[in-house]
Design a protein around this motif. Structure first.
Motif, mmCIF file in Angstrom:
data_model
loop_
_atom_site.group_PDB
_atom_site.id
_atom_site.type_symbol
_atom_site.label_atom_id
_atom_site.label_comp_id
_atom_site.label_asym_id
_atom_site.label_seq_id
_atom_site.Cartn_x
_atom_site.Cartn_y
_atom_site.Cartn_z
ATOM 1 N N THR A 245 -2.358 -48.439 -44.397
ATOM 2 C CA THR A 245 -2.963 -47.924 -43.161
ATOM 3 C C THR A 245 -2.045 -46.896 -42.502
ATOM 4 O O THR A 245 -2.500 -45.834 -42.060
ATOM 5 N N ASP B 261 -2.639 -42.987 -42.406
ATOM 6 C CA ASP B 261 -3.019 -42.789 -41.003
ATOM 7 C C ASP B 261 -4.502 -43.118 -40.812
ATOM 8 O O ASP B 261 -5.273 -42.321 -40.263
ATOM 9 N N ILE B 262 -4.893 -44.309 -41.278
ATOM 10 C CA ILE B 262 -6.289 -44.746 -41.157
ATOM 11 C C ILE B 262 -6.609 -45.040 -39.704
ATOM 12 O O ILE B 262 -5.913 -45.803 -39.040
ATOM 13 N N LYS B 263 -7.662 -44.414 -39.232
ATOM 14 C CA LYS B 263 -8.125 -44.595 -37.853
ATOM 15 C C LYS B 263 -9.410 -45.437 -37.855
ATOM 16 O O LYS B 263 -10.098 -45.532 -38.867
ATOM 17 N N GLU B 264 -9.725 -46.012 -36.724
ATOM 18 C CA GLU B 264 -10.910 -46.868 -36.636
ATOM 19 C C GLU B 264 -12.211 -46.090 -36.765
ATOM 20 O O GLU B 264 -13.273 -46.691 -36.868
ATOM 21 N N THR B 265 -12.137 -44.766 -36.789
ATOM 22 C CA THR B 265 -13.336 -43.946 -36.982
ATOM 23 C C THR B 265 -13.467 -43.430 -38.415
ATOM 24 O O THR B 265 -14.484 -42.836 -38.767
ATOM 25 N N ASP B 266 -12.457 -43.662 -39.254
ATOM 26 C CA ASP B 266 -12.445 -43.121 -40.615
ATOM 27 C C ASP B 266 -13.425 -43.836 -41.540
ATOM 28 O O ASP B 266 -13.630 -45.051 -41.441
ATOM 29 N N LYS C 135 -8.839 -51.795 -41.086
ATOM 30 C CA LYS C 135 -9.703 -51.566 -39.916
ATOM 31 C C LYS C 135 -10.084 -50.095 -39.879
ATOM 32 O O LYS C 135 -9.226 -49.236 -39.704
ATOM 33 N N CYS C 136 -11.370 -49.827 -40.046
ATOM 34 C CA CYS C 136 -11.836 -48.441 -40.087
ATOM 35 C C CYS C 136 -13.288 -48.396 -39.631
ATOM 36 O O CYS C 136 -13.924 -49.425 -39.429
ATOM 37 N N ASP D 229 -13.184 -39.895 -45.689
ATOM 38 C CA ASP D 229 -12.009 -39.312 -45.045
ATOM 39 C C ASP D 229 -10.758 -39.578 -45.879
ATOM 40 O O ASP D 229 -9.983 -38.670 -46.151
#
Length: 186
Positions: A43, A47-52, A69-70, A110
Motif C-alpha cells: 500500500t 501509494d494506494i488511496k481509498e479512491t484507487d 483498502k481502496c 490505477d
C-alpha cells in the motif's frame, strides 16, 4: 519448469481444502511472512488511496486483499478453486485467468500488483508477457513482489535484479533471498 500443471494442481487442491485461513490457502503457512504487514508495505510502495481502482494478479484466496483498502478491488487468479474461495470468504470481485493474458482494457486500473507468484511461472517468456500485461493495464504504477534470486525448490523460477534496471528495486519483505520491484508509469 516449462509446465505449470504441477503448481496449478497444488493451488487447486488448496482451494478445495476446508480451511478458511487465508494465509494457509495462499501458501504462507510454512513461512515467516506477516501478510498484514506485506499488504501495508505494498500500500505504501504503490501509494494506494481509498479512491484507487486496484487489480491484484495471482490474488489467491485473498490473503493480501483482506488488508488492501481502496475504492475498487479486483482480483485474478489461475486457480478456479481459490477464486471461488476468495469470493465466498471476502465477497470481492475475482476472476479466473492467466497473468500473461488478462482480459482487461488498457489502463483500466490505477495500480496493479502481484506478490508471491512470479516464481510459479513456467519460464521467463511467460514472466515477460505477464509484466507486459501489468504495464498495459495499469495507469499509474505496478508492483511485483517476492521475486526469488535463489530458492530451496528447483521448481521455482528465479530472477536477477539486473533484469529490472529501470525499476525501483527493494529488498524482499520477509525473505532475504527475494526482492521486489515497482514502476511508476506517470
Amino acid at each position: 519448469m516449462e509446465d505449470m500443471s504441477y503448481w496449478k494442481e497444488v493451488w487447486e487442491r488448496k482451494g478445495r481444502s476446508n480451511t478458511k485461513c487465508l494465509e494457509e490457502l495462499d501458501g504462507y503457512e510454512d513461512t515467516t511472512a506477516n501478510v498484514k504487514e506485506i499488504a501495508r508495505q505494498i500500500t505504501i510502495e504503490l501509494d494506494i488511496k481509498e479512491t484507487d481502482k486496484i487489480l491484484e494478479v495471482a490474488c489467491g484466496a485473498g490473503g493480501l486483499a483482506q488488508y488492501i483498502k481502496c475504492g475498487e478491488y479486483v482480483g485474478v487468479d489461475y486457480s478456479s478453486t481459490l477464486v471461488k474461495k476468495h469470493i465466498k470468504l471476502l465477497n470481492n470481485s475475482v476472476l479466473h485467468g492467466e497473468a500473461n493474458d488478462l482480459i482487461f482494457k488498457d489502463k483500466s486500473f490505477d495500480k496493479v500488483f502481484c506478490f508471491g507468484a512470479f516464481h510459479y511461472f513456467p519460464n521467463q517468456e511467460y514472466a515477460k508477457q505477464a509484466i507486459a500485461e501489468l504495464k498495459r493495464i495499469a495507469k499509474d504504477a505496478i508492483f511485483i513482489g517476492d521475486l526469488p534470486v535463489t530458492s530451496h525448490r528447483e521448481e521455482h523460477l528465479l530472477y536477477d535484479k539486473k533484469d529490472f534496471q529501470d525499476w525501483n528495486i527493494t529488498d524482499g519483505y520477509y525473505n532475504p533471498c527475494r526482492f521486489n520491484v515497482s514502476l511508476k508509469l506517470r
